[in-house]
Every structure is written in structure tokens, then in C-alpha cells.
Scaffold this motif. Sequence first.
Motif: not given
Length: 259
Positions: A57-85
Motif C-alpha cells: 500500500k502506498y498513499q492508499g493505492e495497491n502497488i503490485n511489484y516484482v524484483i528480480l536479478n537480471p543475471d538469473q531471469y530474462n525479460l522478454e516482450i510480447l507484442q502484436d499490432n492487432h492488440g493483446l488482452n
Amino acid sequence: MKQIKRSLVTVSFLALLGLGLAISPKKSSLESIVQKPSQVVTRNAETNQELKAGVVKYQGENINYVILNPDQYNLEILQDNHGLNFNDAKKQNPLAFVNGSFFNEDFSPSGLLISNGKRISKKTNRSSSGVFYIDSDGEADIKYNRSFNNDENYQFAVQGYPVLVYNGQVQRIKNDERKTARTVIGINQNKEVVIMSSDFSLFHGLSLEETAKLMRNPRSRNGFDCYKAVNLDGGSSSQFYLKGKVESQGGKDKISNYI
């Protein structure tokens, strides 16, 4: 010999299949961030590395988070020009995901996106923007658009705006009257990647300055202790998913990309 990374995050933290991960509530070494976080620590069964995640909680808001070590986990992107839900992302059987960066009305990305070394879209020249990236050596960093070398090879990159925190200083932010849901990516003092997304609401939210302070403030002052952070798409685009724990779906039917 460098340990092989395991992909747990795809464009919205999309974790890949078959990693034998187990999610179980456990108190982590991370001290209380903001107000008594609901801390979830997930371990990769093969590397025994922690992925720290939760809701605070921060100023009444729900703050969702992830903390990771970039040496152990890859970040990847999912993208579509028609949109994704939201369900498109869930169908990938992810560990976690978050909405990515800005996009145009036709769902084409508005800014640089690189995933697995491949350029999905080009960098824009917006002066206040910044690029979060992981270079060919696996090092994560954020640079202002004007100083980012677009000709180098990168494993991962996402362009956002504005830069909120740079070299430990909250940046000057113009036209910051609007309060809404925010999604931010940053790097803390331990060189871990911090990705946070607040719940979307029509009636309240955070200003960019409030968000910058949350990212910059040390743990002793209820923050994420980031020395660099850049804003991603927010408002009704803000979404967050942590398998079996958190589903924050935002207000838009479709977006362009997930991390």
C-alpha cells in the motif's frame, strides 16, 4: 562459467513453460516496503534463485511489484499490432506479467522495443524519454534518450517517458497534475530490476512525482530504493499478473505489448 539464465518474464514478465517453479508464501530478506507488504517469494527449482513479488500500500493505492536479478531471469516482450488482452498473456502460462510501453491508436509501439536481441520497433526522439535496457553482457541500465547509443546490440530494451529517477535524483517533471495508475521499471541499489504497477481506478491514482518518490525512496522511508527509473504506459493500460496471487486487469480491452 556464467550460469544460464531462465526465462521467467515475457513482455509482461511472461514466464516460459516447464521451469518447475513453485510459488509459496515466505518472508523474504527484503524489509517491509511501504506498509507491511504481502511478500511472495518464488524460486526457480533449477537455479534456486528468488523472484521477489507482492502487493504493498502506498498513499492508499495497491502497488503490485516484482524484483528480480537480471543475471538469473530474462525479460522478454510480447507484442502484436492487432492488440493483446489480459487473457492473451495468461494463455502463455506465465509466472507473471505487466503491461509494457506506449502505443499508437493502431496498436503499433510508440518507442523502442527489443526482445531476445531483435528490434520490434524503432526509438522515438521524445526528449524527456528514457530507455531501460539489458546489454549484450547482461547488464541492466537506464539512459536518457539523448545519450542512448541506438547502434549497439541489446538483449532487451523498452522506451518510456518521462525518466522519473536518474543517478539517485528525482527528476523535474512537467505537467504533473494528473493522478492515475502507473507502471514503472527501475534499477535498485542492489542492481536488481524493479517493476511495479498500481491498480487502475477512475477515481484516484498517483502523480508522476509521487511515483518517482516511491521508486527513489530507500526502504527505511518506504520506497523501492531505485537509483534509476522510467515511466511506462499507465492509466487504463496498467495491468499486473502474478500466477495464483494477483490479477490487476486495468481498464482497456487491448494494449500493444506486455513485459
